[in-house]
Design an enzyme around this catalytic site. Structure first.
Site, mmCIF file in Angstrom:
data_model
loop_
_atom_site.group_PDB
_atom_site.id
_atom_site.type_symbol
_atom_site.label_atom_id
_atom_site.label_comp_id
_atom_site.label_asym_id
_atom_site.label_seq_id
_atom_site.Cartn_x
_atom_site.Cartn_y
_atom_site.Cartn_z
ATOM 1 N N TRP A 100 8.557 4.731 7.188
ATOM 2 C CA TRP A 100 9.336 5.749 6.494
ATOM 3 C C TRP A 100 8.392 6.873 6.053
ATOM 4 O O TRP A 100 7.185 6.650 5.893
ATOM 5 C CB TRP A 100 10.081 5.165 5.290
ATOM 6 C CG TRP A 100 9.209 4.588 4.202
ATOM 7 C CD1 TRP A 100 8.826 3.290 4.055
ATOM 8 C CD2 TRP A 100 8.605 5.300 3.102
ATOM 9 N NE1 TRP A 100 8.030 3.143 2.947
ATOM 10 C CE2 TRP A 100 7.877 4.355 2.339
ATOM 11 C CE3 TRP A 100 8.609 6.629 2.678
ATOM 12 C CZ2 TRP A 100 7.164 4.704 1.183
ATOM 13 C CZ3 TRP A 100 7.897 6.977 1.532
ATOM 14 C CH2 TRP A 100 7.196 6.031 0.804
ATOM 15 N N GLU A 143 0.049 6.780 -8.671
ATOM 16 C CA GLU A 143 -0.002 6.860 -7.207
ATOM 17 C C GLU A 143 -0.828 8.059 -6.748
ATOM 18 O O GLU A 143 -1.540 7.988 -5.739
ATOM 19 C CB GLU A 143 1.422 6.972 -6.622
ATOM 20 C CG GLU A 143 2.299 5.747 -6.835
ATOM 21 C CD GLU A 143 1.894 4.568 -5.944
ATOM 22 O OE1 GLU A 143 1.022 4.707 -5.081
ATOM 23 O OE2 GLU A 143 2.483 3.483 -6.148
ATOM 24 N N GLU A 181 -0.181 4.242 1.356
ATOM 25 C CA GLU A 181 -0.032 4.523 -0.079
ATOM 26 C C GLU A 181 0.168 6.019 -0.344
ATOM 27 O O GLU A 181 0.846 6.403 -1.294
ATOM 28 C CB GLU A 181 -1.274 4.034 -0.834
ATOM 29 C CG GLU A 181 -1.372 2.527 -0.981
ATOM 30 C CD GLU A 181 -0.475 1.996 -2.080
ATOM 31 O OE1 GLU A 181 -0.036 2.787 -2.937
ATOM 32 O OE2 GLU A 181 -0.188 0.786 -2.078
ATOM 33 N N HIS A 184 3.520 7.324 -1.230
ATOM 34 C CA HIS A 184 4.154 6.994 -2.517
ATOM 35 C C HIS A 184 4.070 8.162 -3.500
ATOM 36 O O HIS A 184 5.069 8.564 -4.092
ATOM 37 C CB HIS A 184 3.505 5.745 -3.139
ATOM 38 C CG HIS A 184 3.592 4.535 -2.273
ATOM 39 N ND1 HIS A 184 2.977 3.348 -2.584
ATOM 40 C CD2 HIS A 184 4.231 4.320 -1.088
ATOM 41 C CE1 HIS A 184 3.228 2.459 -1.634
ATOM 42 N NE2 HIS A 184 3.984 3.027 -0.717
ATOM 43 N N GLU A 234 -1.554 -4.734 -6.852
ATOM 44 C CA GLU A 234 -0.391 -4.459 -5.997
ATOM 45 C C GLU A 234 0.859 -5.146 -6.556
ATOM 46 O O GLU A 234 1.961 -4.603 -6.492
ATOM 47 C CB GLU A 234 -0.639 -4.956 -4.562
ATOM 48 C CG GLU A 234 -1.748 -4.225 -3.831
ATOM 49 C CD GLU A 234 -1.345 -2.840 -3.332
ATOM 50 O OE1 GLU A 234 -0.242 -2.369 -3.641
ATOM 51 O OE2 GLU A 234 -2.160 -2.232 -2.633
ATOM 52 N N THR A 237 2.204 -2.990 -9.397
ATOM 53 C CA THR A 237 2.934 -1.789 -8.967
ATOM 54 C C THR A 237 4.266 -2.172 -8.309
ATOM 55 O O THR A 237 5.252 -1.458 -8.459
ATOM 56 C CB THR A 237 2.079 -0.910 -8.015
ATOM 57 O OG1 THR A 237 1.469 -1.741 -7.028
ATOM 58 C CG2 THR A 237 1.000 -0.166 -8.764
ATOM 59 N N ASP A 266 6.721 -1.641 -0.074
ATOM 60 C CA ASP A 266 5.342 -1.440 0.432
ATOM 61 C C ASP A 266 4.346 -2.202 -0.426
ATOM 62 O O ASP A 266 3.426 -2.840 0.080
ATOM 63 C CB ASP A 266 4.957 0.049 0.361
ATOM 64 C CG ASP A 266 5.372 0.833 1.602
ATOM 65 O OD1 ASP A 266 6.082 0.272 2.447
ATOM 66 O OD2 ASP A 266 4.959 2.007 1.698
ATOM 67 N N GLU A 267 4.519 -2.096 -1.738
ATOM 68 C CA GLU A 267 3.562 -2.750 -2.656
ATOM 69 C C GLU A 267 3.600 -4.265 -2.445
ATOM 70 O O GLU A 267 2.571 -4.928 -2.489
ATOM 71 C CB GLU A 267 3.891 -2.429 -4.123
ATOM 72 C CG GLU A 267 4.035 -0.949 -4.461
ATOM 73 C CD GLU A 267 2.759 -0.139 -4.332
ATOM 74 O OE1 GLU A 267 1.766 -0.639 -3.800
ATOM 75 O OE2 GLU A 267 2.764 1.028 -4.771
ATOM 76 N N HIS A 270 1.662 -5.095 0.626
ATOM 77 C CA HIS A 270 0.214 -4.993 0.355
ATOM 78 C C HIS A 270 -0.264 -6.174 -0.493
ATOM 79 O O HIS A 270 -1.360 -6.703 -0.279
ATOM 80 C CB HIS A 270 -0.098 -3.670 -0.364
ATOM 81 C CG HIS A 270 0.166 -2.458 0.476
ATOM 82 N ND1 HIS A 270 0.307 -1.192 -0.051
ATOM 83 C CD2 HIS A 270 0.324 -2.327 1.825
ATOM 84 C CE1 HIS A 270 0.530 -0.339 0.940
ATOM 85 N NE2 HIS A 270 0.553 -0.992 2.067
HETATM 86 FE FE FE2 Z 1 -0.185 -0.229 -3.859
HETATM 87 FE FE FE2 Z 2 1.548 2.659 -4.229
#
Ligand code: FE2
Ligand code: FE2
Length: 310
Positions: A100, A143, A181, A184, A234, A237, A266-267, A270
């Site tokens: 995305w 971020e 990242e 974000h 991670e 977040t 995403d976090e 990760h």
């Molecule tokens: Fe992150």
């Molecule tokens: Fe992030």
């Protein structure tokens, strides 16, 4: 909305016994001490410089830092994990073509409907309370200090990106993680700008201060400490973006909920990757990893924006 974020006091800390290397080392950890301008020995010299031109100083400084606490022979562990990292870490990255992008969630400035889309976004944002935006701004500023986090990963012995384009699996991960990242902060920044709910100039100043201050997660160039730190960071977040997603939904802003939820996903991905590294280290070197884990728990996990000042 006036943005007033409480700065955390940054106090020089005494070196705890737990900050020493987790296992016996063939060399002593090095200590980096930054002299403050209040040091009597330096004060006259500093005044002279100041009278010429006031030098730039970061708003927050960390005065005692431990360097290179991992015994050098342990670098071999990370070198021997290269193939493992390629097969177990890199698959947690998403193909750019399938990723995305911030534009997927924002009004399209090239479309005729741009102004109407912005109007709708602002109408939805009006329904959210000020408190919500304080949290969202905190998330966005955190971020946006991404250069600091890439720097932090590249402080870690045995896994750093030595050239900026190193082909090792560790370096490939770090660069691609950074690139993921980077979306974000871009997305949250553009959303907040369009929302009209926050003082963008104050936020931009805070980001500039924060990147200038850096961070001190007390990971000592030590990848054991570094990957334990990133696993928790991670997760934190993920929880924070997940909470802003849930709250946006509760206030009826489904599009903002989708923005925060997408970042949270995403976090989570990760977190899974960094946790896998720690699991592998527990398998290869259980004693060293448990001692490093205990060390990070004693120190506590300082969140990335802990040197934020308003
Ligand atoms: Fe992150
Ligand atoms: Fe992030």
């Amino acid at each position: 909305m006036a943005l007033k974020l409480n700065p955390l006091a940054c106090q020089p800390y005494k070196l705890p016994s737990s900050a020493r290397p987790p296992v016996s080392s063939s060399r002593s950890p090095k200590f980096l001490c930054l002299a403050s301008s209040s040091s009597p020995a330096l004060s006259s010299g500093v005044k002279e410089v100041e009278s010429l031109k006031k030098p730039f100083t970061p708003p927050k400084e960390v005065h005692v830092q431990v360097l290179h606490s991992m015994p050098p022979q342990k670098i071999e562990i990370f070198e021997s994990m290269e193939d493992w990292a390629e097969q177990n870490l890199l698959p947690h990255l998403k193909d750019v073509e399938k990723s995305w992008q911030p534009q997927d969630f924002l009004p399209d400035p090239a479309s005729d409907g741009f102004e109407d889309q912005v109007k709708e976004l602002r109408e939805r944002a009006r329904e959210l309370p000020d408190d919500y935006f304080v949290v969202l701004v905190g998330d966005m500023i955190t971020e946006e200090a991404l250069p600091t986090y890439q720097t932090m990963l590249n402080t870690l012995d045995g896994v750093r990106d030595e050239t900026g384009a190193s082909p090792t699996s560790w370096a490939v991960w770090t660069r691609a993680w950074t690139a993921e990242e980077n979306r974000h902060g871009d997305l949250l920044n553009k959303y907040l700008y369009l929302s009209g709910r926050v003082d963008m100039r104050q936020i931009e100043k805070t980001i500039q201060y924060l990147i200038g201050s850096g961070m001190d997660p007390r990971t000592e160039n030590n990848p054991y400490l570094g990957f334990i730190y990133t696993s928790f960071q991670e997760r934190a977040t993920f929880i924070s973006h997940g909470n802003t997603a849930r709250q946006a939904k509760e206030h009826g802003d489904l599009k903002l909920a989708q923005i925060c939820g997408t970042i949270a996903a995403d976090e989570k991905r990760h977190e899974t990757a960094y946790t896998k590294i720690v699991e592998k280290l527990l398998e290869i070197d259980p004693d060293g990893t448990v001692v490093a884990f205990a060390d990070m728990m004693r120190k506590k996990i300082s969140m990335p924006a802990h040197l934020m000042s308003a």
